[in-house]
Design a protein around this motif. Structure first.
Motif, PDB file in Angstrom:
ATOM      1  N   MET A 211      -4.806   3.102  -4.696  1.00  0.00           N
ATOM      2  CA  MET A 211      -4.017   3.275  -6.123  1.00  0.00           C
ATOM      3  C   MET A 211      -2.759   3.430  -4.889  1.00  0.00           C
ATOM      4  O   MET A 211      -1.716   2.513  -5.608  1.00  0.00           O
ATOM      5  CB  MET A 211      -3.956   4.416  -7.494  1.00  0.00           C
ATOM      6  CG  MET A 211      -3.376   3.573  -8.241  1.00  0.00           C
ATOM      7  SD  MET A 211      -4.098   5.097  -9.699  1.00  0.00           S
ATOM      8  CE  MET A 211      -5.156   4.469 -10.375  1.00  0.00           C
ATOM      9  N   MET A 214      -1.322   0.130  -4.562  1.00  0.00           N
ATOM     10  CA  MET A 214      -1.390  -0.828  -6.094  1.00  0.00           C
ATOM     11  C   MET A 214      -0.542  -0.164  -7.406  1.00  0.00           C
ATOM     12  O   MET A 214      -0.109  -1.412  -8.061  1.00  0.00           O
ATOM     13  CB  MET A 214      -2.913  -0.718  -6.669  1.00  0.00           C
ATOM     14  CG  MET A 214      -3.795  -1.067  -5.201  1.00  0.00           C
ATOM     15  SD  MET A 214      -5.597  -1.121  -6.195  1.00  0.00           S
ATOM     16  CE  MET A 214      -5.219  -1.929  -7.708  1.00  0.00           C
ATOM     17  N   SER A 215       0.212   0.721  -7.779  1.00  0.00           N
ATOM     18  CA  SER A 215       0.997   1.343  -8.284  1.00  0.00           C
ATOM     19  C   SER A 215       1.159   2.615  -8.612  1.00  0.00           C
ATOM     20  O   SER A 215       0.660   3.147  -7.372  1.00  0.00           O
ATOM     21  CB  SER A 215      -0.243   1.845  -9.742  1.00  0.00           C
ATOM     22  OG  SER A 215      -0.049   1.933 -10.700  1.00  0.00           O
ATOM     23  N   ASN A 218      -0.271   5.860  -9.025  1.00  0.00           N
ATOM     24  CA  ASN A 218      -1.302   7.106  -8.030  1.00  0.00           C
ATOM     25  C   ASN A 218      -0.193   8.607  -7.454  1.00  0.00           C
ATOM     26  O   ASN A 218      -1.510   9.559  -7.805  1.00  0.00           O
ATOM     27  CB  ASN A 218      -0.557   6.145  -6.379  1.00  0.00           C
ATOM     28  CG  ASN A 218       0.593   6.598  -6.282  1.00  0.00           C
ATOM     29  OD1 ASN A 218       0.747   7.885  -4.705  1.00  0.00           O
ATOM     30  ND2 ASN A 218       1.160   5.346  -6.229  1.00  0.00           N
ATOM     31  N   ARG A 277       3.477   2.459  -2.771  1.00  0.00           N
ATOM     32  CA  ARG A 277       3.518   1.696  -4.344  1.00  0.00           C
ATOM     33  C   ARG A 277       4.261   3.388  -4.225  1.00  0.00           C
ATOM     34  O   ARG A 277       3.556   4.423  -4.982  1.00  0.00           O
ATOM     35  CB  ARG A 277       3.054   1.163  -4.774  1.00  0.00           C
ATOM     36  CG  ARG A 277       2.510   0.231  -4.785  1.00  0.00           C
ATOM     37  CD  ARG A 277       4.023  -1.257  -4.919  1.00  0.00           C
ATOM     38  NE  ARG A 277       4.490  -0.626  -6.433  1.00  0.00           N
ATOM     39  CZ  ARG A 277       4.871  -1.715  -6.091  1.00  0.00           C
ATOM     40  NH1 ARG A 277       5.654  -2.787  -5.069  1.00  0.00           N
ATOM     41  NH2 ARG A 277       5.554  -1.862  -7.711  1.00  0.00           N
ATOM     42  N   THR A 282      10.159   2.133  -4.898  1.00  0.00           N
ATOM     43  CA  THR A 282      10.123   1.636  -5.772  1.00  0.00           C
ATOM     44  C   THR A 282      10.380   1.934  -7.565  1.00  0.00           C
ATOM     45  O   THR A 282      11.378   0.902  -8.191  1.00  0.00           O
ATOM     46  CB  THR A 282       8.722   1.678  -6.687  1.00  0.00           C
ATOM     47  OG1 THR A 282       7.968   2.760  -7.244  1.00  0.00           O
ATOM     48  CG2 THR A 282       7.669   0.625  -5.823  1.00  0.00           C
TER      49      THR A 282
END
Length: 410
Positions: A211, A214-215, A218, A277, A282
């Motif tokens: 993760m 991915m996102s 996490n 990420r 981000t």
């Protein structure tokens, strides 16, 4: 054949050669340049002792440069390493020894804070089992992230990235440590602690690790992973989980955010290059807000811990300055958002957690489960005494039942 007239040779003056006659000197020049002839001629003892042999030095150095080949390759051989002699050091690197030590420390704190009799054997087995499971999780994490660790300055020197160990070694190490750690927790402590350890192992290696690329969620999932070890210690001592375990879990869960967000702030180039990420990459504003928010949650949790019968009132007072300063550093990080404020917040987080655990241990309210039961019995009796006489129920002691028989009085 020709002659060269030299008066007060400048070469001699530069090299500290004096005492030459002021009369002119005639140098006989044959084959070769004047400089070469000048270097080979000596007219007095001073010349013999002080004049450097320029031609010989230049000739020898040029000869050496010509004989030594220069390595112009863009690659070099990977040196072989003796795995047997360095096996212990490599295993420590695979386990991320400092991170594993922190995990074991929180597990030990959970065991020590639980209101149950202290058993040193169970305590030691719980610590060893937790450390082995954490080592397995970190080894599998490094196995999955080799191509990404190679792109980050902080992780490019790990054993798998540098080729000191092969992937099969990391998998074998993880299999041995996970099997032995879970077995110790199951047979030496209790099944609940082993279940928590197994769940945390799967959560870290199979959910949190992928993760990260991915996102942004996490970080929240990773905080759950960090909050489970103190629950393992609590469950290892009491055999169950209650409100006290919840307090420890909330403190460890919230502590992860200011700690990791401050760490990741200065590593944004690395995380961005590797494709992770993270909040700092981000959404930097959210990264600062979350760090400040959770320092407030830690402060509130410590203040309410005495009402949940985990600590006494002194802990709320003693931990308040520590938590307020933690909040102040998080506020500075939120306002300034520079490398200096983030570094201060990260360094203090490493001091904050051990100090907070120590204060909780010193101000522990109950040291055994018998004290907890006695306290509850006293509270129940006090509540009964507050009731009016009409609502009280008197319970007679149990005894033999005597049945009355009718007698004939005729």
């Amino acid at each position: 054949m020709s002659y060269l007239k030299v008066l007060h040779c400048s070469l001699c003056r530069k090299n500290g050669i004096y005492g030459i006659s002021s009369k002119s000197i005639l140098f006989k020049i044959g084959n070769g340049t004047p400089v070469q002839q000048l270097a080979t001629i000596s007219t007095s003892h001073c010349w013999k002792s002080k004049l450097p042999l320029i031609s010989q030095t230049q000739t020898s150095s040029s000869g050496k440069n010509k004989n030594v080949p220069q390595d112009t390759r863009v690659w070099k051989e990977t040196p072989t390493h003796d795995i047997r002699n360095n096996l212990g050091h490599y295993c420590m690197m695979l386990s991320k020894f400092r991170l594993t030590s922190l995990v074991v420390m929180t597990s030990m704190a959970g065991y020590a804070l639980a209101p149950a009799p202290f058993n040193f054997t169970t305590f030691a087995l719980c610590a060893v089992g937790t450390g082995l499971v954490s080592s397995a999780a970190n080894s599998i994490n490094q196995y999955h992230e080799v191509p990404f660790d190679a792109q980050m300055t902080r992780t490019k020197n790990r054993v798998l990235v540098k080729g000191l160990l092969e992937p099969v070694h990391a998998i074998s190490f993880a299999a041995i440590t996970s099997a032995s750690g879970l077995s110790i927790l199951y047979f030496g402590v209790n099944p609940l602690t082993a279940a928590l350890g197994a769940g945390n192992l799967v959560l870290y290696t199979s959910v949190y690790t992928p993760m990260k690329r991915m996102s942004i969620l996490n970080t929240w999932l990773g905080s759950v992973v960090g909050a489970i070890p103190p629950l393992m210690g609590w469950a290892g001592c009491t055999g169950g989980l209650d409100a006290g375990a919840l307090v420890l879990g909330v403190v460890l869960y919230s502590w992860q955010f200011p700690h990791f967000n401050a760490l990741s702030w200065n590593l944004r180039p690395d995380y961005s290059r590797a494709g992770y990420r993270m909040m700092a990459v981000t959404d930097p504003a959210l990264c600062r807000r979350v760090a400040l928010r959770h320092t407030g949650i830690i402060t509130a949790t410590c203040l309410t811990s005495s009402y949940l019968d985990v600590t006494n009132l002194w802990f709320a007072l003693e931990s308040l300055p520590l938590n307020l300063y933690f909040m102040y550093l998080a506020w500075q990080f939120y306002k300034k958002s520079d490398s200096g404020s983030s570094r201060k917040l990260f360094k203090f987080s490493l001091i904050h957690l051990p100090a907070l655990m120590l204060l909780m241990l010193v101000n522990k309210k109950y040291w055994s489960s018998s004290e907890t039961r006695e306290h509850k019995d006293v509270l129940k009796s006090q509540d009964v005494n507050k009731l009016p006489e009409s609502k009280r129920i008197t319970v007679l002691p149990r005894g033999p039942v005597v049945a009355a028989q009718e007698t004939d009085l005729r």
